[in-house]
Enzyme design. Structure first.
Site, PDB file in Angstrom:
ATOM      1  N   HIS A  61       2.137   4.404  16.175  1.00  0.00           N
ATOM      2  CA  HIS A  61       2.067   2.972  15.868  1.00  0.00           C
ATOM      3  C   HIS A  61       2.221   2.158  17.157  1.00  0.00           C
ATOM      4  O   HIS A  61       1.489   1.192  17.365  1.00  0.00           O
ATOM      5  CB  HIS A  61       3.159   2.568  14.874  1.00  0.00           C
ATOM      6  CG  HIS A  61       2.769   2.722  13.449  1.00  0.00           C
ATOM      7  ND1 HIS A  61       2.153   1.742  12.724  1.00  0.00           N
ATOM      8  CD2 HIS A  61       2.907   3.768  12.593  1.00  0.00           C
ATOM      9  CE1 HIS A  61       1.932   2.151  11.495  1.00  0.00           C
ATOM     10  NE2 HIS A  61       2.388   3.384  11.385  1.00  0.00           N
ATOM     11  N   ARG A 103      -0.678  -0.556  19.045  1.00  0.00           N
ATOM     12  CA  ARG A 103      -0.428  -1.992  19.201  1.00  0.00           C
ATOM     13  C   ARG A 103      -0.735  -2.428  20.627  1.00  0.00           C
ATOM     14  O   ARG A 103      -0.588  -1.665  21.576  1.00  0.00           O
ATOM     15  CB  ARG A 103       1.033  -2.323  18.896  1.00  0.00           C
ATOM     16  CG  ARG A 103       1.436  -2.096  17.471  1.00  0.00           C
ATOM     17  CD  ARG A 103       2.793  -2.681  17.154  1.00  0.00           C
ATOM     18  NE  ARG A 103       3.883  -2.148  17.930  1.00  0.00           N
ATOM     19  CZ  ARG A 103       4.818  -1.342  17.470  1.00  0.00           C
ATOM     20  NH1 ARG A 103       4.779  -0.933  16.226  1.00  0.00           N
ATOM     21  NH2 ARG A 103       5.796  -0.928  18.251  1.00  0.00           N
ATOM     22  N   LYS A 138      -2.231   0.006   5.561  1.00  0.00           N
ATOM     23  CA  LYS A 138      -1.651  -1.333   5.434  1.00  0.00           C
ATOM     24  C   LYS A 138      -1.187  -1.900   6.777  1.00  0.00           C
ATOM     25  O   LYS A 138      -1.381  -3.084   7.045  1.00  0.00           O
ATOM     26  CB  LYS A 138      -0.532  -1.354   4.394  1.00  0.00           C
ATOM     27  CG  LYS A 138       0.659  -0.467   4.685  1.00  0.00           C
ATOM     28  CD  LYS A 138       1.590  -0.386   3.478  1.00  0.00           C
ATOM     29  CE  LYS A 138       2.752   0.523   3.756  1.00  0.00           C
ATOM     30  NZ  LYS A 138       2.383   1.921   3.987  1.00  0.00           N
ATOM     31  N   SER A 139      -0.621  -1.073   7.650  1.00  0.00           N
ATOM     32  CA  SER A 139      -0.174  -1.564   8.963  1.00  0.00           C
ATOM     33  C   SER A 139      -1.359  -1.965   9.831  1.00  0.00           C
ATOM     34  O   SER A 139      -1.304  -2.987  10.525  1.00  0.00           O
ATOM     35  CB  SER A 139       0.662  -0.499   9.680  1.00  0.00           C
ATOM     36  OG  SER A 139       1.861  -0.257   8.976  1.00  0.00           O
ATOM     37  N   ASP A 156       7.078  -5.018   9.674  1.00  0.00           N
ATOM     38  CA  ASP A 156       6.577  -3.726   9.190  1.00  0.00           C
ATOM     39  C   ASP A 156       7.729  -2.734   9.221  1.00  0.00           C
ATOM     40  O   ASP A 156       8.109  -2.282  10.286  1.00  0.00           O
ATOM     41  CB  ASP A 156       5.412  -3.265  10.070  1.00  0.00           C
ATOM     42  CG  ASP A 156       4.609  -2.133   9.467  1.00  0.00           C
ATOM     43  OD1 ASP A 156       4.969  -1.656   8.372  1.00  0.00           O
ATOM     44  OD2 ASP A 156       3.621  -1.720  10.087  1.00  0.00           O
ATOM     45  N   GLY A 206       0.836  -1.193   0.000  1.00  0.00           N
ATOM     46  CA  GLY A 206       0.000   0.000   0.000  1.00  0.00           C
ATOM     47  C   GLY A 206       0.864   1.234   0.000  1.00  0.00           C
ATOM     48  O   GLY A 206       2.075   1.159   0.187  1.00  0.00           O
ATOM     49  N   THR A 248      11.025  -2.254  11.514  1.00  0.00           N
ATOM     50  CA  THR A 248      12.237  -1.924  10.765  1.00  0.00           C
ATOM     51  C   THR A 248      12.490  -0.426  10.655  1.00  0.00           C
ATOM     52  O   THR A 248      13.567  -0.021  10.256  1.00  0.00           O
ATOM     53  CB  THR A 248      12.167  -2.495   9.331  1.00  0.00           C
ATOM     54  OG1 THR A 248      11.082  -1.873   8.645  1.00  0.00           O
ATOM     55  CG2 THR A 248      11.978  -4.007   9.349  1.00  0.00           C
TER      56      THR A 248
END
Length: 169
Positions: free
Chosen positions: A48, A52, A13-14, A82, A7, A33
């Protein structure tokens, strides 16, 4: 099973990858990463992390992704990476891109039954980059994505938060 999720930047996408990971059995591993190089990206990484589950085991990796995956497939029923574009950038910056990509593809060729979700930016959807360095990176990432897609059991393209099935194995 290998799943590739492609994406654009901020396409969702994540989030889609994390939703797939949540459906899997057992304690998964999240392999990050991305490295923060500016305040804006540092904030994106922070967001992010907040999204999570705190129970999700996370490991951060630079160009050593093939080695991390070799160990992870022995210890976890599911692994999410990711993302491949940041990993490729780290390999390029370290001067080991061709060898690491070859090593990574060999790991995928011998993957086995552990669930593996790989997230990557899709390339070539925008204008042709003006700089030769960016064009070279886009070509390398496109080749990486094509190689992973050929090995993947399933692949999705996420656009505007909507997953589109590209390959269902």
């Amino acid at each position: 099973m290998i799943t590739l999720i492609l994406g654009g930047n901020k396409s969702g996408k994540s989030d889609f990858a994390l939703d797939l990971l949540a459906e899997m059995d057992g304690p998964p591993l999240f392999v990050a990463t991305g490295k923060a190089r500016d305040m804006e990206f540092r904030e994106q990484i922070r967001q992010h992390r907040l999204s999570r589950s705190p129970m999700l085991e996370v490991t951060e990796v630079s160009e050593g992704l093939p080695q991390v995956l070799q160990k992870a497939k022995l210890n976890f029923p599911a692994v999410l990476v990711d993302s491949l574009d940041f990993w490729l950038f780290a390999c390029r910056e370290a001067g080991c891109e061709p060898d690491k990509v070859k090593e990574f593809m060999a790991v995928l060729d011998d993957w086995g039954s552990t669930e593996l979700i790989l997230v990557s930016c899709e390339t070539g959807l925008g204008p042709l980059p003006a700089s030769s360095a960016v064009r070279s990176f886009v070509r390398s990432l496109g080749a990486l994505n094509k190689g992973v897609a050929a090995r993947a059991d399933q692949a999705f393209l996420v656009a505007a938060g909507l997953p589109l099935t590209l390959k269902q194995g």
